[in-house]
Design an enzyme around this catalytic site. Structure first.
Site, PDB file in Angstrom:
ATOM      1  N   LYS A  96      41.624  37.300  40.494  1.00  0.00           N
ATOM      2  CA  LYS A  96      41.824  37.207  39.036  1.00  0.00           C
ATOM      3  C   LYS A  96      42.878  38.202  38.558  1.00  0.00           C
ATOM      4  CE  LYS A  96      38.529  34.447  39.722  1.00  0.00           C
ATOM      5  NZ  LYS A  96      37.788  33.320  39.229  1.00  0.00           N
TER       6      LYS A  96
HETATM    7  C1  LIG Z   1      36.361  32.905  39.590  1.00  0.00           C
HETATM    8  C2  LIG Z   1      35.660  32.042  38.611  1.00  0.00           C
HETATM    9  C3  LIG Z   1      34.271  32.122  38.415  1.00  0.00           C
HETATM   10  C4  LIG Z   1      33.368  32.933  39.301  1.00  0.00           C
HETATM   11  O1  LIG Z   1      33.640  34.267  39.339  1.00  0.00           O
HETATM   12  P1  LIG Z   1      33.124  35.151  40.589  1.00  0.00           P
HETATM   13  O2  LIG Z   1      33.476  36.533  40.193  1.00  0.00           O
HETATM   14  O3  LIG Z   1      33.865  34.675  41.796  1.00  0.00           O
HETATM   15  O4  LIG Z   1      31.666  34.953  40.711  1.00  0.00           O
HETATM   16  C5  LIG Z   1      33.700  31.357  37.421  1.00  0.00           C
HETATM   17  N1  LIG Z   1      34.454  30.532  36.667  1.00  0.00           N
HETATM   18  C6  LIG Z   1      35.769  30.407  36.839  1.00  0.00           C
HETATM   19  C7  LIG Z   1      36.533  29.493  35.951  1.00  0.00           C
HETATM   20  C8  LIG Z   1      36.425  31.142  37.819  1.00  0.00           C
HETATM   21  O5  LIG Z   1      37.736  30.999  38.000  1.00  0.00           O
END
Ligand SMILES: *Cc1c(COP(=O)(O)O)cnc(C)c1O
Length: 420
Positions: free
Chosen positions: A201
């Site tokens: 992210k």
């Molecule tokens: C990455 C992501 C998640 C999950 O996040 P994690 O930290 O990997 O549990 C949920 N929703 C979206 C849209 C994502 O891109």
């Protein structure tokens, strides 16, 4: 003669891409401070200083201009905390986008509710408000909207629908840290904004997450849900005492962010706005260069005032893609670019191989969890034709963007090499 790198030709580029994630200038000092602080988690004893977790929560709330932030261990945890804080539970239905990461379905099932995937808008690839309206039933207990790749969903329409039906709207901002809609940061429009700070992210501590809300009662519920039914004591404790009080108001689970992650996030947050600006400028170059090759860039909703890029996304035209398939195109382009992070879109939620509730006994006999029967034509089309470029490649310079465009051009020109 072979030209494509996948067939042994020479690639467009051999130079590496900027390393992601990269530490912010203050990161090492912050981690070192935690290391020697005697407190590696908020559930450890108070050491006379505000926890990094609280400091990050305050900074992240301020960044959004909102009253409350509760950090969590992941984006998945943040979604489950938000759903449960809103009272979603057994037998409820939750509307989710038909095109998104698998966590949006698995977290709904994880709070004993039933995910209802709804199709997306072909231009924004985010929830189609008209389709949401059609999917609402008396059992709908929440709507989860995802600001996907580089778009902000149609928040005007979605907040109006949520209000009219008195259903909480949860904004999943795992791919949109810092984006603005009508000059307000996303995550501040619904009951909760949820975030992931996982490795990929735009703001990351490896793993991590957070929820934000303007509602103090929801924030208090979220605090309990993420710390086994404990909240911070109202008064400063003595050194060596626990700072989390056992109120027994609401049962929780342990979904806490560690002090290392919180300290790292505090440092990384300093870079976010400037990196988002850089990605946006580079994305404009890709819109132009890849647009000229017939790849239609994803569009953000009209109210968007500041766009952010988790992925640059675009739909490949039928002549570009032919019978080759977007996954093969993405891999072929990546091979021209020393493995740049270029991928096919997520598959539609009705055919997502990662969503298999029948493989877990906890879901035995729960009706409604099979999503294969939902028609999601727009999400299905996106799964076959949308290509994405990870934001780490957008932190380069203009010549890097030219390399990306040249790689697509080369693959499209020589696509015959991929047939047979
Ligand atoms: C990455 C992501 C998640 C999950 O996040 P994690 O930290 O990997 O549990 C949920 N929703 C979206 C849209 C994502 O891109």
């Amino acid at each position: 003669m072979t030209l494509l790198a996948v067939n042994g030709g020479s690639p467009i580029r051999s130079q590496q891409w900027p390393l992601w994630p990269a530490p912010a200038p203050g990161a090492l000092d912050a981690l070192n401070e935690v290391l020697h602080s005697g407190r590696w988690a908020i559930s450890g004893p108070y050491q006379g200083k505000q926890s990094f977790e609280r400091r990050f929560a305050a900074a992240f709330a301020e960044f959004h201009g909102i009253g409350h932030c509760v950090p969590t261990s992941s984006g998945t945890a943040s979604l489950m905390v938000a759903l449960e804080a809103c009272g979603v539970g057994a037998g409820d239905e939750v509307i989710i986008p038909g095109l998104t990461w698998v966590a949006n379905a698995s977290t709904v099932a994880g709070v004993n509710a039933v995910p209802v995937p709804v199709d997306v808008d072909p231009r924004t690839l985010c929830l189609d408000p008209a389709a949401v309206e059609r999917a609402i039933t008396p059992r709908t207990a929440a709507i989860v909207v995802v600001h996907l790749y580089s778009a902000v969903a149609d928040l005007d329409a979605l907040t109006a629908i949520a209000e009219r039906h008195d259903i909480p709207l949860i904004e999943d901002c795992a791919q949109a840290h810092g984006a603005r809609y009508r000059d307000r940061r996303v995550g501040t429009f619904g009951a909760f904004g949820t975030f992931s700070m996982q490795h990929s992210k735009v703001l990351t501590s490896g793993e991590g997450g957070a929820v934000i809300t303007g509602d103090p009662a929801l924030s208090r519920r979220a605090e309990h849900l993420r710390a086994d039914g404990r909240t911070y004591t109202p008064d400063e404790p003595a050194v060596g005492e626990m700072e989390l009080a056992q109120t027994a108001e609401l049962m929780g689970s342990n979904r806490c962010l560690s002090e290392f992650q919180a300290a790292l996030l505090l440092a990384q947050l300093e870079l976010l706005d400037e990196q988002n600006d850089r990605r946006r400028a580079n994305a404009a170059l890709l819109d132009e260069g890849l647009g000229a090759l017939g790849i239609q860039p994803q569009v953000s909703s009209p109210g968007t005032t500041e766009r952010t890029y988790y992925e640059w996304a675009g739909r490949i035209s039928d002549d570009g893609i032919g019978q080759i398939g977007v996954e093969r195109i993405a891999a072929t382009v990546a091979a021209e670019l020393s493995g740049a992070a270029i991928y096919a879109s997520y598959p539609p939620m009705n055919h997502n191989r990662l969503y298999r509730p029948a493989t877990r006994s906890r879901f035995n006999g729960v009706p409604g969890l099979d999503l294969t029967g939902y028609p999601l034509p727009v999400a299905e089309d996106a799964g076959q034709r949308v290509v994405t470029i990870h934001h780490s490649a957008l932190l380069g310079d203009e010549s890097d963007m030219k390399d990306i465009v040249r790689a697509f051009e080369k693959v499209f020109t020589n696509h015959r090499e991929l047939r047979g």
